[in-house]
Design a protein around this motif. Structure first.
Motif, PDB file in Angstrom:
ATOM      1  N   SER A  14       0.907  -1.183   0.058  1.00 17.98           N
ATOM      2  CA  SER A  14       0.044  -0.048  -0.034  1.00 17.98           C
ATOM      3  C   SER A  14       0.922   1.207   0.116  1.00 17.98           C
ATOM      4  CB  SER A  14      -0.889  -0.079   1.315  1.00 17.98           C
ATOM      5  OG  SER A  14      -1.654   1.240   1.194  1.00 17.98           O
ATOM      6  N   HIS A  15       1.737   1.328   0.721  1.00 17.39           N
ATOM      7  CA  HIS A  15       2.877   2.402   0.927  1.00 17.39           C
ATOM      8  C   HIS A  15       3.386   2.441  -0.553  1.00 17.39           C
ATOM      9  CE1 HIS A  15       5.433   5.443   2.685  1.00 17.39           C
ATOM     10  NE2 HIS A  15       6.660   4.497   2.337  1.00 17.39           N
ATOM     11  N   ASP A  17       2.527   1.644  -3.275  1.00 19.51           N
ATOM     12  CA  ASP A  17       1.385   2.117  -4.414  1.00 19.51           C
ATOM     13  C   ASP A  17       1.199   3.705  -4.266  1.00 19.51           C
ATOM     14  OD1 ASP A  17       1.042  -0.578  -5.076  1.00 19.51           O
ATOM     15  OD2 ASP A  17      -0.909  -0.758  -4.293  1.00 19.51           O
ATOM     16  N   GLU A  18       1.254   4.162  -3.019  1.00 14.35           N
ATOM     17  CA  GLU A  18       1.021   5.598  -2.659  1.00 14.35           C
ATOM     18  C   GLU A  18       2.188   6.300  -3.362  1.00 14.35           C
ATOM     19  OE1 GLU A  18       0.225   6.227   1.571  1.00 14.35           O
ATOM     20  OE2 GLU A  18      -1.415   4.989   1.304  1.00 14.35           O
ATOM     21  N   ALA A  21       2.302   6.203  -7.157  1.00 14.62           N
ATOM     22  CA  ALA A  21       1.403   7.146  -7.758  1.00 14.62           C
ATOM     23  C   ALA A  21       1.884   8.610  -7.780  1.00 14.62           C
ATOM     24  CB  ALA A  21      -0.019   6.821  -7.005  1.00 14.62           C
ATOM     25  N   ALA A  22       2.459   9.122  -6.402  1.00 14.23           N
ATOM     26  CA  ALA A  22       2.675  10.420  -6.300  1.00 14.23           C
ATOM     27  C   ALA A  22       4.045  10.517  -7.385  1.00 14.23           C
ATOM     28  CB  ALA A  22       3.302  10.522  -4.795  1.00 14.23           C
ATOM     29  N   SER A 180      10.341  10.126  -4.335  1.00 11.46           N
ATOM     30  CA  SER A 180       9.393  10.859  -3.686  1.00 11.46           C
ATOM     31  C   SER A 180       9.622  12.020  -2.933  1.00 11.46           C
ATOM     32  CB  SER A 180       8.271  10.098  -3.021  1.00 11.46           C
ATOM     33  OG  SER A 180       8.693   9.720  -1.867  1.00 11.46           O
TER      34      SER A 180
END
Length: 188
Positions: A14-15, A17-18, A21-22, A180
């Motif tokens: 999940s981390h 994926d975030e 996406a960013a 990121s």
């Protein structure tokens, strides 16, 4: 970077994926493209990006160059360096990242490709004198990405704990975190 342990797979996915996406959003908004050259991760870095809907606007592809001869022939990594040091070396990661940026660059896009690379020892045991969990990630960043003034190619050393899959997934998480942070710097 010191030794790092990574959380349970679901939370980590999940981390990632975030983060992916960013990074994709930043690249799309700023007209950058992403390409990867993977050894240690064997396609996991590409998967981190293509899991995200709309990734095709930014992500160009990934060359999985597991064999040192493929690193030399496809990416242009120096053969003497590979013969002398093997694949697990910071300069190999730098040359892989630079080579993938060149490989995927399209004339009509200009110099906008972020080249990424992964190489290392996933384990379960050491590779000669190189311990399991030793990895290098390379980033070839075009001018304007984050605070980069002109193309810069760097390598980072990682020392990760855990089994083979934890190391491979940990490398992907680390590279996404670094990207990121760099992309967030330019938005401050």
């Amino acid at each position: 970077m010191g030794e790092t342990e990574f959380p349970a797979a679901a939370a980590s996915q999940s981390h990632c994926d975030e983060l992916a996406a960013a990074v994709l959003r930043y690249c799309d908004n700023n007209h950058f493209k992403i390409a990867a050259a993977e050894s240690l991760t064997g396609g996991l870095l590409a998967d981190a990006f293509v899991r995200i809907p709309g990734a095709s606007k930014v992500f160009l592809g990934s060359a999985v160059t597991y064999d040192i001869r493929a690193k030399a022939k496809i990416l242009g990594v120096d053969r003497d360096l590979l013969n002398r040091e093997g694949a697990v070396h910071p300069e190999v990661a730098r040359q892989m990242a630079s080579g993938t940026a060149r490989l995927y660059q399209q004339d009509e896009d200009g110099d906008c490709v972020v080249g990424l690379s992964t190489t290392g020892v996933a384990g379960p045991g050491p590779d000669g004198d190189k311990p399991a969990g030793l990895a290098y990630i390379g980033c070839s960043l075009p001018s304007g990405f984050g605070d980069v003034q002109s193309r810069r190619t760097v390598a980072f050393e990682l020392r990760l704990n855990g089994g083979r899959e934890a190391v491979r997934h940990g490398v992907v998480q680390c590279i996404l975190e670094k990207l990121s942070v760099l992309s967030a710097l330019s938005q401050e």
